[in-house]
Scaffold this motif. Structure first.
Motif, PDB file in Angstrom:
ATOM      1  N   LEU A   1       0.822  -1.204   0.000  1.00 57.12           N
ATOM      2  CA  LEU A   1       0.000   0.000   0.000  1.00 57.12           C
ATOM      3  C   LEU A   1       0.858   1.256   0.000  1.00 57.12           C
ATOM      4  O   LEU A   1       0.512   2.242  -0.645  1.00 57.12           O
ATOM      5  CB  LEU A   1      -0.936   0.002   1.209  1.00 57.12           C
ATOM      6  N   SER A   2       1.978   1.230   0.717  1.00 60.22           N
ATOM      7  CA  SER A   2       2.822   2.427   0.782  1.00 60.22           C
ATOM      8  C   SER A   2       3.491   2.706  -0.555  1.00 60.22           C
ATOM      9  O   SER A   2       3.609   3.854  -0.983  1.00 60.22           O
ATOM     10  CB  SER A   2       3.874   2.273   1.874  1.00 60.22           C
ATOM     11  N   ALA A   3       3.921   1.653  -1.248  1.00 61.19           N
ATOM     12  CA  ALA A   3       4.590   1.832  -2.540  1.00 61.19           C
ATOM     13  C   ALA A   3       3.617   1.858  -3.708  1.00 61.19           C
ATOM     14  O   ALA A   3       4.008   2.141  -4.840  1.00 61.19           O
ATOM     15  CB  ALA A   3       5.611   0.715  -2.764  1.00 61.19           C
ATOM     16  N   HIS A   4       2.349   1.557  -3.432  1.00 58.97           N
ATOM     17  CA  HIS A   4       1.340   1.475  -4.489  1.00 58.97           C
ATOM     18  C   HIS A   4       1.810   0.540  -5.608  1.00 58.97           C
ATOM     19  O   HIS A   4       1.793   0.901  -6.786  1.00 58.97           O
ATOM     20  CB  HIS A   4       1.014   2.866  -5.043  1.00 58.97           C
ATOM     21  N   SER A   5       2.208  -0.658  -5.194  1.00 60.74           N
ATOM     22  CA  SER A   5       2.684  -1.620  -6.183  1.00 60.74           C
ATOM     23  C   SER A   5       2.024  -2.969  -5.963  1.00 60.74           C
ATOM     24  O   SER A   5       1.736  -3.355  -4.817  1.00 60.74           O
ATOM     25  CB  SER A   5       4.207  -1.777  -6.113  1.00 60.74           C
ATOM     26  N   VAL A   6       1.771  -3.658  -7.065  1.00 64.55           N
ATOM     27  CA  VAL A   6       1.230  -5.016  -7.037  1.00 64.55           C
ATOM     28  C   VAL A   6       2.123  -5.868  -7.925  1.00 64.55           C
ATOM     29  O   VAL A   6       2.332  -5.551  -9.099  1.00 64.55           O
ATOM     30  CB  VAL A   6      -0.228  -5.064  -7.545  1.00 64.55           C
ATOM     31  N   VAL A   7       2.651  -6.947  -7.371  1.00 68.36           N
ATOM     32  CA  VAL A   7       3.579  -7.801  -8.107  1.00 68.36           C
ATOM     33  C   VAL A   7       3.148  -9.251  -7.959  1.00 68.36           C
ATOM     34  O   VAL A   7       2.869  -9.711  -6.847  1.00 68.36           O
ATOM     35  CB  VAL A   7       5.023  -7.631  -7.597  1.00 68.36           C
ATOM     36  N   ARG A   8       3.112  -9.964  -9.076  1.00 67.28           N
ATOM     37  CA  ARG A   8       2.838 -11.406  -9.058  1.00 67.28           C
ATOM     38  C   ARG A   8       4.130 -12.154  -9.357  1.00 67.28           C
ATOM     39  O   ARG A   8       4.806 -11.882 -10.357  1.00 67.28           O
ATOM     40  CB  ARG A   8       1.769 -11.783 -10.074  1.00 67.28           C
ATOM     41  N   ALA A   9       4.489 -13.078  -8.471  1.00 72.66           N
ATOM     42  CA  ALA A   9       5.684 -13.896  -8.681  1.00 72.66           C
ATOM     43  C   ALA A   9       5.343 -15.060  -9.593  1.00 72.66           C
ATOM     44  O   ALA A   9       4.304 -15.712  -9.434  1.00 72.66           O
ATOM     45  CB  ALA A   9       6.202 -14.401  -7.342  1.00 72.66           C
ATOM     46  N   GLY A  10       6.206 -15.312 -10.565  1.00 72.30           N
ATOM     47  CA  GLY A  10       5.980 -16.409 -11.500  1.00 72.30           C
ATOM     48  C   GLY A  10       7.273 -17.091 -11.867  1.00 72.30           C
ATOM     49  O   GLY A  10       8.373 -16.640 -11.522  1.00 72.30           O
ATOM     50  N   ALA A  11       7.149 -18.191 -12.595  1.00 73.08           N
ATOM     51  CA  ALA A  11       8.331 -18.956 -12.987  1.00 73.08           C
ATOM     52  C   ALA A  11       9.270 -18.147 -13.865  1.00 73.08           C
ATOM     53  O   ALA A  11      10.487 -18.364 -13.869  1.00 73.08           O
ATOM     54  CB  ALA A  11       7.898 -20.235 -13.710  1.00 73.08           C
ATOM     55  N   GLU A  12       8.717 -17.193 -14.607  1.00 72.88           N
ATOM     56  CA  GLU A  12       9.536 -16.387 -15.516  1.00 72.88           C
ATOM     57  C   GLU A  12       9.888 -15.025 -14.926  1.00 72.88           C
ATOM     58  O   GLU A  12      10.343 -14.140 -15.639  1.00 72.88           O
ATOM     59  CB  GLU A  12       8.803 -16.208 -16.850  1.00 72.88           C
ATOM     60  N   GLY A  13       9.684 -14.880 -13.640  1.00 66.71           N
ATOM     61  CA  GLY A  13      10.013 -13.615 -12.988  1.00 66.71           C
ATOM     62  C   GLY A  13       8.787 -12.898 -12.468  1.00 66.71           C
ATOM     63  O   GLY A  13       7.687 -13.470 -12.412  1.00 66.71           O
ATOM     64  N   GLU A  14       8.981 -11.650 -12.060  1.00 69.57           N
ATOM     65  CA  GLU A  14       7.895 -10.869 -11.485  1.00 69.57           C
ATOM     66  C   GLU A  14       7.085 -10.148 -12.556  1.00 69.57           C
ATOM     67  O   GLU A  14       7.644  -9.628 -13.523  1.00 69.57           O
ATOM     68  CB  GLU A  14       8.449  -9.829 -10.500  1.00 69.57           C
ATOM     69  N   GLU A  15       5.762 -10.146 -12.348  1.00 68.92           N
ATOM     70  CA  GLU A  15       4.849  -9.411 -13.232  1.00 68.92           C
ATOM     71  C   GLU A  15       4.234  -8.266 -12.440  1.00 68.92           C
ATOM     72  O   GLU A  15       3.629  -8.483 -11.394  1.00 68.92           O
ATOM     73  CB  GLU A  15       3.739 -10.335 -13.741  1.00 68.92           C
ATOM     74  N   HIS A  16       4.418  -7.044 -12.919  1.00 68.92           N
ATOM     75  CA  HIS A  16       3.832  -5.880 -12.258  1.00 68.92           C
ATOM     76  C   HIS A  16       2.413  -5.669 -12.763  1.00 68.92           C
ATOM     77  O   HIS A  16       2.169  -5.643 -13.974  1.00 68.92           O
ATOM     78  CB  HIS A  16       4.686  -4.639 -12.501  1.00 68.92           C
ATOM     79  N   ILE A  17       1.489  -5.523 -11.831  1.00 69.14           N
ATOM     80  CA  ILE A  17       0.071  -5.396 -12.147  1.00 69.14           C
ATOM     81  C   ILE A  17      -0.375  -3.969 -11.838  1.00 69.14           C
ATOM     82  O   ILE A  17      -0.102  -3.451 -10.746  1.00 69.14           O
ATOM     83  CB  ILE A  17      -0.767  -6.397 -11.330  1.00 69.14           C
ATOM     84  N   ARG A  18      -1.065  -3.358 -12.767  1.00 71.42           N
ATOM     85  CA  ARG A  18      -1.535  -1.989 -12.576  1.00 71.42           C
ATOM     86  C   ARG A  18      -2.977  -1.991 -12.072  1.00 71.42           C
ATOM     87  O   ARG A  18      -3.843  -2.653 -12.654  1.00 71.42           O
ATOM     88  CB  ARG A  18      -1.458  -1.197 -13.882  1.00 71.42           C
ATOM     89  N   LEU A  19      -3.206  -1.255 -10.994  1.00 73.75           N
ATOM     90  CA  LEU A  19      -4.567  -1.053 -10.494  1.00 73.75           C
ATOM     91  C   LEU A  19      -4.980   0.386 -10.742  1.00 73.75           C
ATOM     92  O   LEU A  19      -4.164   1.308 -10.644  1.00 73.75           O
ATOM     93  CB  LEU A  19      -4.649  -1.349  -8.991  1.00 73.75           C
ATOM     94  N   THR A  20      -6.256   0.587 -11.058  1.00 67.95           N
ATOM     95  CA  THR A  20      -6.788   1.939 -11.212  1.00 67.95           C
ATOM     96  C   THR A  20      -6.941   2.580  -9.826  1.00 67.95           C
ATOM     97  O   THR A  20      -6.935   1.875  -8.806  1.00 67.95           O
ATOM     98  CB  THR A  20      -8.157   1.914 -11.897  1.00 67.95           C
TER      99      THR A  20
END
Length: 230
Positions: A136-155
């Protein structure tokens, strides 16, 4: 220490802002109940100072709305001196009550007393929902996966909704709390907004959006966030 002042009397707001700022407090203001809840979500104050007789949402509704997602101390500052008003406010979740007109030194003493109750872990949490990490402080959402991290954008609206749920893990957040907090009291019955944004959040955050395990619906009541690891 950040204080939110919610009052529709601009003279009182101005006087409180000057007084509290001079004492080193960071001050945020709101002129009505709906904006008080919105400002509370945006600024995460350490203490709330609320009038009861505000437009759009009255003070009791604001207290109930705040208590849906925050345990920050609430000091009611009101011209209503009746015992019934005080009892209603305290039962709704307020921590203290002072009647207008008041002595500035008494108000400051009440605030100092509430400050001692502020928990030390009220910083914005980091939530883990399965392989998704939400800061919440960084306003970031990250999904961990086999090919690395995926950054997810929220409105911005999705952020408001997920923050309300994260700050109340495992507990029911009612439809009314979500609607009035995000869109205002005039949209308190527009449940279509919720279904749309909950669907969007599930598509972004759930491993299987059609079978959610984190953002759960309580039929006819609201939503609950389950399986969160802080």
């Amino acid at each position: 220490m950040k204080i939110l002042i919610a009052d529709d009397d601009p003279q009182i707001v101005r006087a409180l802002r000057i007084t509290l700022s001079a004492k080193g407090y960071e001050v945020v203001t709101a002129p009505d109940g709906a904006q008080a809840i919105a400002a509370g979500i945006d600024h995460q104050p350490d203490i709330f100072l609320l009038d009861l007789g505000m437009p759009r949402l009255d003070g009791i509704e604001v207290i109930e709305g705040i208590r849906g997602w925050s345990q920050a101390p609430i000091l009611v500052v009101s011209g209503r001196a009746g015992a019934a008003d005080k009892v209603e406010a305290l039962d709704a979740g307020a921590d203290d009550y002072i009647t207008k007109p008041f002595a500035v030194q008494e108000l400051l003493a009440r605030i100092r007393a509430l400050t001692r109750r502020v928990p030390q872990d009220t910083t914005a949490p980091i939530a883990h929902l399965g392989d998704v990490t939400i800061s919440l402080s960084a306003h970031s959402v990250v999904r961990a996966g086999a090919e690395g991290e995926e950054h997810i954008r929220l409105t911005p609206t999705e952020w408001q909704m997920i923050e309300l749920l994260i700050r109340n893990p495992g507990k029911l957040v009612t439809r009314k709390t979500l609607l009035t907090s995000i869109w205002g009291t005039e949209h308190a019955e527009d449940t279509g907004y919720l279904r749309l944004y909950v669907s969007q959040l599930r598509r972004k955050l759930e491993a299987d959006p059609s079978h959610p395990v984190h953002i759960l619906t309580e039929p006819g009541m609201g939503y609950r966030l389950e399986g969160m690891v802080g």
